[in-house]
Enzyme design. Structure first.
Site, PDB file in Angstrom:
ATOM      1  N   ASP A  92      72.093  75.776  39.310  1.00 27.61           N
ATOM      2  CA  ASP A  92      72.664  74.706  40.552  1.00 27.61           C
ATOM      3  C   ASP A  92      71.383  74.327  41.524  1.00 27.61           C
ATOM      4  O   ASP A  92      69.868  74.348  41.084  1.00 27.61           O
ATOM      5  CB  ASP A  92      73.217  75.862  41.284  1.00 27.61           C
ATOM      6  CG  ASP A  92      71.899  76.779  41.190  1.00 27.61           C
ATOM      7  OD1 ASP A  92      71.039  76.996  41.225  1.00 27.61           O
ATOM      8  OD2 ASP A  92      72.632  78.222  42.210  1.00 27.61           O
ATOM      9  N   GLY A  94      69.883  75.478  44.535  1.00 24.91           N
ATOM     10  CA  GLY A  94      69.758  76.452  45.569  1.00 24.91           C
ATOM     11  C   GLY A  94      71.089  76.188  47.160  1.00 24.91           C
ATOM     12  O   GLY A  94      70.557  77.207  47.471  1.00 24.91           O
ATOM     13  N   GLN A 201      83.467  68.952  48.209  1.00 27.72           N
ATOM     14  CA  GLN A 201      83.431  70.169  49.454  1.00 27.72           C
ATOM     15  C   GLN A 201      84.479  69.517  49.896  1.00 27.72           C
ATOM     16  O   GLN A 201      85.453  68.636  49.581  1.00 27.72           O
ATOM     17  CB  GLN A 201      81.685  70.098  50.075  1.00 27.72           C
ATOM     18  CG  GLN A 201      81.068  71.149  49.314  1.00 27.72           C
ATOM     19  CD  GLN A 201      80.777  72.269  49.143  1.00 27.72           C
ATOM     20  OE1 GLN A 201      82.442  72.977  48.963  1.00 27.72           O
ATOM     21  NE2 GLN A 201      79.870  73.179  48.382  1.00 27.72           N
ATOM     22  N   GLY A 228      82.508  75.252  46.927  1.00 22.50           N
ATOM     23  CA  GLY A 228      83.305  75.944  48.329  1.00 22.50           C
ATOM     24  C   GLY A 228      84.518  76.768  48.108  1.00 22.50           C
ATOM     25  O   GLY A 228      84.925  76.975  48.850  1.00 22.50           O
ATOM     26  N   ASP A 278      81.525  79.012  35.656  1.00 18.93           N
ATOM     27  CA  ASP A 278      80.090  80.018  35.648  1.00 18.93           C
ATOM     28  C   ASP A 278      80.768  81.433  37.081  1.00 18.93           C
ATOM     29  O   ASP A 278      81.013  80.657  37.955  1.00 18.93           O
ATOM     30  CB  ASP A 278      79.125  79.285  35.787  1.00 18.93           C
ATOM     31  CG  ASP A 278      78.950  79.757  37.696  1.00 18.93           C
ATOM     32  OD1 ASP A 278      79.270  78.163  37.823  1.00 18.93           O
ATOM     33  OD2 ASP A 278      78.489  79.854  38.655  1.00 18.93           O
ATOM     34  N   CYS A 316      88.422  92.963  20.334  1.00 22.78           N
ATOM     35  CA  CYS A 316      86.977  92.576  20.755  1.00 22.78           C
ATOM     36  C   CYS A 316      85.558  92.513  19.163  1.00 22.78           C
ATOM     37  O   CYS A 316      85.687  94.361  18.547  1.00 22.78           O
ATOM     38  CB  CYS A 316      86.008  93.304  21.789  1.00 22.78           C
ATOM     39  SG  CYS A 316      84.752  92.617  21.969  1.00 22.78           S
ATOM     40  N   CYS A 318      82.934  92.252  19.125  1.00 26.39           N
ATOM     41  CA  CYS A 318      80.918  92.268  19.497  1.00 26.39           C
ATOM     42  C   CYS A 318      80.341  93.687  19.481  1.00 26.39           C
ATOM     43  O   CYS A 318      81.175  95.075  18.594  1.00 26.39           O
ATOM     44  CB  CYS A 318      80.971  92.174  21.497  1.00 26.39           C
ATOM     45  SG  CYS A 318      81.204  93.629  22.218  1.00 26.39           S
ATOM     46  N   CYS A 321      81.771  96.669  20.423  1.00 31.28           N
ATOM     47  CA  CYS A 321      83.141  97.318  20.566  1.00 31.28           C
ATOM     48  C   CYS A 321      82.500  97.828  18.462  1.00 31.28           C
ATOM     49  O   CYS A 321      82.999  98.364  18.482  1.00 31.28           O
ATOM     50  CB  CYS A 321      84.159  96.672  20.090  1.00 31.28           C
ATOM     51  SG  CYS A 321      84.232  96.192  22.278  1.00 31.28           S
ATOM     52  N   HIS A 347      79.639  93.086  26.282  1.00 29.57           N
ATOM     53  CA  HIS A 347      80.997  92.730  26.005  1.00 29.57           C
ATOM     54  C   HIS A 347      81.816  92.318  26.681  1.00 29.57           C
ATOM     55  O   HIS A 347      82.224  91.611  26.355  1.00 29.57           O
ATOM     56  CB  HIS A 347      81.313  94.760  25.865  1.00 29.57           C
ATOM     57  CG  HIS A 347      83.508  94.557  25.854  1.00 29.57           C
ATOM     58  ND1 HIS A 347      83.722  94.450  25.262  1.00 29.57           N
ATOM     59  CD2 HIS A 347      84.107  94.350  27.090  1.00 29.57           C
ATOM     60  CE1 HIS A 347      85.115  94.359  25.203  1.00 29.57           C
ATOM     61  NE2 HIS A 347      85.408  94.729  26.273  1.00 29.57           N
TER      62      HIS A 347
END
Lengths: 385, 385
Positions: A92, A94, A201, A228, A278, A316, A318, A321, A347
């Site tokens: 990103d 900042g 924005q 935003g 994200d 799951c 993973c 799990c 997980h």
């Protein structure tokens, strides 16, 4: 050196299946990017992140600028080499952290003047400097510096901030073009194939969003983000702005919804044309013991799990799990063991990345709508306990 | 169900190469046992512990009794199943933690009455109860309950405590024999092949140590530990008591030096006939940024490592050394990332387990003395920075 390219391979309604190419490999979209703020996804290791299936991570320019510093990272050969992560990285700009973390910030047309939340030292973050810093970090995708607003804000405040963000985006792009066209004194570019995304924005005012989308697209970036949102507005408003703004953006570029969201948000916003996400939710909640499962969220500290020998999520695959029971995970969490944070993070991220895989499969098979309905039904079956 | 057996396969001076068999597999000796106090080696996962080469871990009876409770663990099928660790486990008896952690403890001939350091609730830990608790946990090696003394102590205090520990050892053994001979009401034995080790006390008074060794051996255990050392006495005294006590113990049983020590201590005490070790040093120091390397200890937070692109230890093949630079490890440590604890722990344990492998190889090739001299030379080359 391969640069950035994006291909849409299939669509199902507004949902898109695609991939983008970066100097550090391909990312399949829709994609979720685990957040590695300080150059590390919290509580786990790069190997673990890879095991979740993540193809790209996000790192925060603000944090890395303050510690250990972008020039130190450039001297290490860039962020990938410094942190030992060979796959793509998005940074990103900042802007959001200057807004949410820094002290005594003064924003002018020139840029953001602020004090570090770590030691009070002063920084000036301009669009040019945000571009230079990310060039030193050498991420595969850099973001333009945008202005983030305190909410609630009037329409006039949002409009004025949005137009400033357009001017800043233009300055970021021009700076990147200078860096691309030849050496710039004092800027050690560590990833020649770095792409740059613009940020739309305009708050919840769709006409402002449209103006931002049109002007930002006119500058011309390798991809576009919607910023935003996910900042406290009603969810239906968030979905509506995402849908309309997404539609307004160039179809041949990836669309990234910044900072979202819950598993439901991912599904709902893919349905509205988003390709990238994200969010700190899976990692932060993991450390607090709140876990995402195929049947909804659970708080692992709840006494009801003290003698529960079943896995966290029977759907799951993973490490957590496959190897541990809810009873043991509760014990680790209650005992304050650091490994609770690691196992829970592994997980939750696996759940998110697995959700993205299922989304991509559903688009490929043109069954996204029925997947979406089934997902929302089972996710709401258990309320948070 | 295989029980416990111990074989010495080679010797070099007083150093012994051997192995012991447990219901959960073989452990090669000399062995180092990572400490997993609450049923988890701090900061890392069971898979990581396995990767260091550890064949056995230690868990603390005191902590597990308090949380989540020995009966809850027995209902899960025992400690191995509860924590998802399929290899051998040794449990201490809780005596040392009652002495060092519990509040308002009153020790009588019957046992130790104390309050939990977590919530103040009262417990009575008798030799019989310590044996029952460990039977429920189902460790492969259980330890007798011994009395630990506040230091400094007079010779009379040490003597009186040592003779009480012998009486307690006898009560522990009798209780284990009852549990072995048939069902005992209220005690769910989860590992029928559990061995039990006696503990030699007597402080730094060798005649008391001899008396303790003879009387404890006369009771008859599957192995013998030397307790009450590494508690602040001069190192030469610790080595001398270890050497003489070790020699006094049955040659056909493993000898375990409790709570030691530094890498040098491991080498020096193997040279004095010790087969097993446990210590929090590698794991605790890792979390504090103090790392063991083939050239001595380093503090990773030191500014001199900020731009050091080399591995932590060029002689080490662990995940941390294969994947990350000192510069990145310093960054994670300074930034307070949990993964610093994990990566550092992985390295320090790998260093310890690798040292044990090199010790075993040296004994097998009858080159232990030259190994020992070389090891001590290189370990002292760098002082702690």
């Amino acid at each position: 050196m391969t640069g950035f390219s994006f291909t849409v391979r299939a669509t199902d309604g507004a949902a898109r299946l695609g991939e983008f190419q970066t100097p550090h490999g391909v990312v399949q979209t829709p994609a979720f990017m685990p957040v590695g703020t300080q150059g590390a996804v919290k509580a786990i290791r790069q190997r673990d992140v890879e095991e979740t299936g993540a193809e790209i991570i996000l790192a925060n320019t603000y944090h890395l600028l303050l510690r250990p510093g972008d020039e130190l990272i450039a001297r290490r050969g860039g962020l990938h080499r410094f942190i030992g992560w060979a796959r793509p990285i998005l940074t990103d700009s900042g802007g959001f952290q200057v807004f949410s973390l820094a002290q005594r910030r003064v924003i002018t047309e020139e840029g953001a003047d602020f004090q570090s939340h770590l030691d009070g030292s002063r920084y000036l973050l301009t669009p040019e400097r945000a571009t230079d810093i990310q060039a030193r970090l050498g991420s595969d995708v850099a973001m333009v510096l945008d202005e983030c607003l305190a909410l609630p804000a009037t329409r006039d405040e949002v409009a004025s901030s949005m137009t400033r963000s357009i001017r800043w985006a233009d300055r970021c792009r021009r700076r990147l073009e200078s860096l691309r066209s030849g050496p710039v004194d004092g800027v050690d570019v560590t990833n020649r194939g770095q792409a740059q995304f613009g940020i739309i924005q305009g708050g919840v005012f769709q006409d402002l969003r449209n103006e931002s989308a049109d002007a930002t697209s006119a500058i011309g970036f390798e991809g576009y983000a919607i910023g935003g949102l996910s900042v406290g507005e009603p969810i239906e408003e968030m979905y509506a702005v995402t849908e309309a703004t997404s539609r307004r953006l160039p179809a041949n570029r990836p669309r990234y919804l910044m900072g979202a969201g819950t598993p439901q948000d991912l599904v709902e916003c893919v349905a509205r044309g988003i390709d990238m996400f994200d969010c700190v939710l899976p990692t932060r909640n993991a450390r607090n013991g709140q876990l995402f499962t195929s049947e909804g969220r659970i708080n692992i500290g709840n006494a009801r799990y003290a003698e529960d020998d079943g896995p966290l999520d029977s759907q799951c695959g993973c490490y957590t799990c496959r190897h541990h029971s809810r009873a043991y995970l509760r014990h680790l969490f209650m005992a304050g063991e650091m490994s609770a944070g690691a196992l829970n993070t592994l997980h939750n991220l696996s759940f998110y990345l697995d959700t993205m895989r299922r989304i991509r499969d559903a688009i490929a098979f043109r069954t996204f709508d029925s997947f979406r309905q089934g997902f929302l039904r089972s996710a709401s079956r258990l309320s948070v306990d």
